[in-house]
Design a protein around this motif. Structure first.
Motif, short mmCIF file in Angstrom:
data_model
loop_
_atom_site.label_atom_id
_atom_site.label_comp_id
_atom_site.label_asym_id
_atom_site.label_seq_id
_atom_site.Cartn_x
_atom_site.Cartn_y
_atom_site.Cartn_z
N ILE A 299 43.08 60.00 42.08
CA ILE A 299 43.39 58.57 42.06
C ILE A 299 43.88 58.28 40.65
O ILE A 299 43.16 58.55 39.67
N LEU A 300 45.08 57.74 40.52
CA LEU A 300 45.65 57.61 39.17
C LEU A 300 46.42 56.31 39.00
O LEU A 300 46.87 55.68 39.95
N ARG A 301 46.58 55.96 37.73
CA ARG A 301 47.30 54.73 37.36
C ARG A 301 48.78 54.92 37.58
O ARG A 301 49.35 55.96 37.21
N GLY A 302 49.43 53.93 38.19
CA GLY A 302 50.85 53.99 38.42
C GLY A 302 51.20 54.72 39.71
O GLY A 302 50.34 55.12 40.49
N GLN A 303 52.51 54.93 39.89
CA GLN A 303 53.02 55.55 41.11
C GLN A 303 53.62 56.92 40.86
O GLN A 303 54.16 57.55 41.78
N ASP A 304 53.54 57.41 39.63
CA ASP A 304 54.11 58.71 39.27
C ASP A 304 53.00 59.60 38.73
O ASP A 304 52.28 59.21 37.80
N VAL A 305 52.86 60.78 39.29
CA VAL A 305 51.77 61.66 38.89
C VAL A 305 52.01 62.32 37.54
O VAL A 305 51.06 62.58 36.78
N LYS A 306 53.25 62.60 37.21
CA LYS A 306 53.52 63.43 36.04
C LYS A 306 53.01 62.85 34.72
O LYS A 306 52.39 63.58 33.93
N PRO A 307 53.22 61.55 34.41
CA PRO A 307 52.72 61.05 33.12
C PRO A 307 51.22 61.19 32.95
O PRO A 307 50.71 61.19 31.83
N VAL A 308 50.50 61.30 34.07
CA VAL A 308 49.05 61.40 34.00
C VAL A 308 48.60 62.86 33.83
O VAL A 308 47.71 63.15 33.04
N VAL A 309 49.24 63.79 34.54
CA VAL A 309 48.74 65.17 34.56
C VAL A 309 49.42 66.09 33.55
O VAL A 309 48.90 67.17 33.26
N ASP A 310 50.58 65.69 33.00
CA ASP A 310 51.28 66.65 32.13
C ASP A 310 50.64 66.79 30.76
O ASP A 310 51.15 67.52 29.92
N VAL A 311 49.50 66.13 30.54
CA VAL A 311 48.74 66.38 29.31
C VAL A 311 48.04 67.73 29.38
O VAL A 311 47.61 68.27 28.36
N ALA A 312 47.88 68.27 30.60
CA ALA A 312 47.26 69.58 30.79
C ALA A 312 48.35 70.64 30.80
O ALA A 312 49.29 70.56 31.60
N PRO A 313 48.27 71.65 29.93
CA PRO A 313 49.33 72.67 29.86
C PRO A 313 49.57 73.39 31.18
O PRO A 313 50.68 73.85 31.44
N ASP A 314 48.55 73.46 32.04
CA ASP A 314 48.69 74.21 33.29
C ASP A 314 48.93 73.30 34.49
O ASP A 314 48.73 73.72 35.64
N TYR A 315 49.40 72.07 34.27
CA TYR A 315 49.56 71.15 35.39
C TYR A 315 50.55 71.66 36.42
O TYR A 315 50.46 71.34 37.61
N GLU A 316 51.52 72.48 35.98
CA GLU A 316 52.53 72.99 36.91
C GLU A 316 51.99 74.09 37.83
O GLU A 316 52.69 74.55 38.73
N SER A 317 50.74 74.52 37.62
CA SER A 317 50.12 75.48 38.52
C SER A 317 49.63 74.82 39.80
O SER A 317 49.10 75.50 40.70
N TYR A 318 49.79 73.51 39.89
CA TYR A 318 49.31 72.76 41.05
C TYR A 318 50.47 72.00 41.69
O TYR A 318 51.44 71.63 41.02
N GLU A 319 50.37 71.78 42.98
CA GLU A 319 51.33 70.97 43.71
C GLU A 319 50.71 69.60 43.98
O GLU A 319 49.51 69.50 44.27
N TYR A 320 51.52 68.56 43.92
CA TYR A 320 51.04 67.20 44.09
C TYR A 320 51.84 66.51 45.20
O TYR A 320 53.07 66.60 45.25
N LYS A 321 51.15 65.81 46.08
CA LYS A 321 51.80 65.06 47.15
C LYS A 321 51.13 63.69 47.26
O LYS A 321 49.91 63.59 47.39
N LYS A 322 51.96 62.66 47.21
CA LYS A 322 51.44 61.31 47.31
C LYS A 322 50.93 61.04 48.71
O LYS A 322 51.58 61.38 49.71
N LEU A 323 49.74 60.47 48.82
CA LEU A 323 49.15 60.18 50.12
C LEU A 323 49.38 58.72 50.50
O LEU A 323 49.34 57.82 49.66
N ASP A 324 49.60 58.52 51.77
CA ASP A 324 49.75 57.18 52.34
C ASP A 324 48.48 56.87 53.11
O ASP A 324 48.24 57.41 54.20
N LEU A 325 47.65 55.99 52.56
CA LEU A 325 46.34 55.74 53.16
C LEU A 325 46.44 54.95 54.46
O LEU A 325 45.42 54.77 55.14
N SER A 326 47.64 54.49 54.81
CA SER A 326 47.81 53.87 56.12
C SER A 326 48.06 54.92 57.20
O SER A 326 48.03 54.63 58.39
N ASN A 327 48.31 56.15 56.74
CA ASN A 327 48.50 57.28 57.66
C ASN A 327 47.14 57.89 57.97
O ASN A 327 46.41 58.30 57.06
#
Length: 422
Positions: free
Chosen positions: A365-393
């Motif tokens: 759960i993160l601030r804003g609508q873009d994951v990258k500004p939040v996770v790219d502080v971790a050098p290994d963030y690219e080892s993970y895949e990220y997909k935005k969830l739609d909680l109405s689904n």
């Protein structure tokens, strides 16, 4: 030479196949290896998974749909064909003692050993207190074995059994990496036992030459890549510094180059949100997760879909995962490297499955609508895949709630361990 009727699925030089191959060699047995086996590829193929759904290796396939996994079990099965050498013992008591030492090697030596080697190899986070206590545990166990071998040549009988073969297979790694000269001097009977077994004429071709560690391997942080100086900064450093005029009523020179303003996180400029992430973290920590009055209900009542977003996170290289506790430590390391984003982020991520057949998955759960500004502080963030969830689904919503409740299941793999970032 007698033949074990069946096929061993593994690369012939795979470390986990050593005790199996050694048992066959000592018993004069011929093993059939599956041709063209490639580790981390063949065992992920659909035809392999149809026979061995967990994809674990080594795996054994015999007549009449007989299938077997786990190194110890396969080694015992192969040993049972070596009737002339009694690798499993010749009495109920001897057989029980063989099983005792097999269990001892697995729980007291092999599993703790990998708790140390994971961080030393930089695929799990390092914690000095854990490293110290686990080393003490291993060598306390080896002191016990050393005393046991004070009046014995082998662990169970006066001849080599499968217990000796499996034990030295584990010791081979310990002596090469964790037992330096100083440590070996304290367990001379263990070293003598190891040398006796691995240098047996029938076994030496399997074990090969032993490389002893001069000193016990210690943790060293991974080398950091040197950051090139920015051209502007280099030019400023190289240029001669002019003297600033000194006002008559000033006791100190003014700085020649004004300090660069501290970089502002773009997330701070987002419109103010009514959803307070810190309040959510407290609610999650202090409430039951599901049910009336639980934290999930609190979340849906307060959540701001415009100011925050929910993301699925999955590790890209699950085929590299081994022990569950090591994978859990890896999640902890990833979270530690996200520290700079703590005020913008909450996470619930876990290990799903079992040893050598697991995945890392969860939600953020993160601030804003873009994951990258939040996770790219971790050098290994690219080892993970990220997909935005739609909680109405309904499917996305179910995934989200299960990750929060630590009962997420993916591809038949159930939640085994997990960590929160809060």
């Amino acid at each position: 030479m007698s033949k074990v009727n069946g096929v061993l699925h593994t690369a012939p030089d795979h470390i986990l196949s050593i005790p199996i191959r050694a048992a066959a060699a000592y018993g004069g047995l011929d093993l059939n290896f599956a041709p063209g086996f490639v580790s981390y590829q063949t065992n992920k193929a659909p035809e392999f998974l149809a026979k061995f759904p967990l994809g674990k290796v080594p795996a054994f396939e015999g007549p009449n749909d007989f299938r077997l996994t786990e190194t110890v079990a396969i080694g015992r099965y192969v040993s049972s064909f070596a009737k002339n050498v009694n690798l499993l013992g010749s009495t109920p008591e001897e057989r029980a003692h063989v099983d005792q030492w097999l269990s001892f090697a697995a729980t007291e030596l092999n599993s703790p050993m990998w708790r140390i080697l994971g961080p030393l190899s930089h695929y799990a986070p390092y914690f000095k207190p854990i490293d110290t206590s686990v080393r003490e545990q291993i060598f306390k166990s080896l002191a016990y074995v050393n005393d046991h071998l004070q009046t014995r040549t082998f662990l169970v009988t006066d001849r080599i059994t499968y217990a000796d073969i499996h034990f030295v297979s584990v010791m081979r790694t310990i002596l090469a990496r964790l037992a330096g000269e100083a440590e070996r001097q304290k367990i001379p009977n263990v070293v003598r036992h190891f040398e006796t077994v691995v240098n047996h004429p029938k076994l030496k071709p399997v074990f090969g030459e032993t490389k002893y560690a001069e000193k016990a391997e210690q943790y060293a942080p991974p080398a950091k890549e040197a950051k090139p100086k920015a051209p502007a900064a280099a030019a400023v450093a190289a240029a001669p510094k002019p003297k600033a005029p000194k006002p008559a009523d000033d006791d100190e020179d003014e700085p020649l180059v004004p300090a660069e303003p501290k970089a502002k996180n773009p997330l701070d400029d987002l419109p103010k949100s009514n959803f307070n992430l810190e309040d959510w973290k407290r609610a999650y920590s202090n409430m039951d997760t599901r049910g009336s009055g639980g934290s999930i209900e609190w979340f849906y009542d307060k959540f701001d879909h415009e100011g925050f977003s929910v993301w699925k996170v999955e590790f890209k290289y699950n085929e590299e995962l081994t022990q569950v506790f090591m994978s859990s430590n890896q999640i902890g390391g990833f979270f530690n490297r996200l520290e700079a984003s703590r005020k913008y982020l909450f996470g619930s991520v876990g290990v799903l499955g079992t040893a050598n057949d697991s995945v890392i998955a969860g939600v953020l759960i993160l601030r804003g609508q873009d994951v990258k500004p939040v996770v790219d502080v971790a050098p290994d963030y690219e080892s993970y895949e990220y997909k935005k969830l739609d909680l109405s689904n309904p499917e996305d919503k179910s995934y989200f709630e299960a990750a929060l409740a630590w009962d997420l299941e993916v591809g038949g793999k159930k939640w085994a361990d997990g960590k929160n970032f809060k």
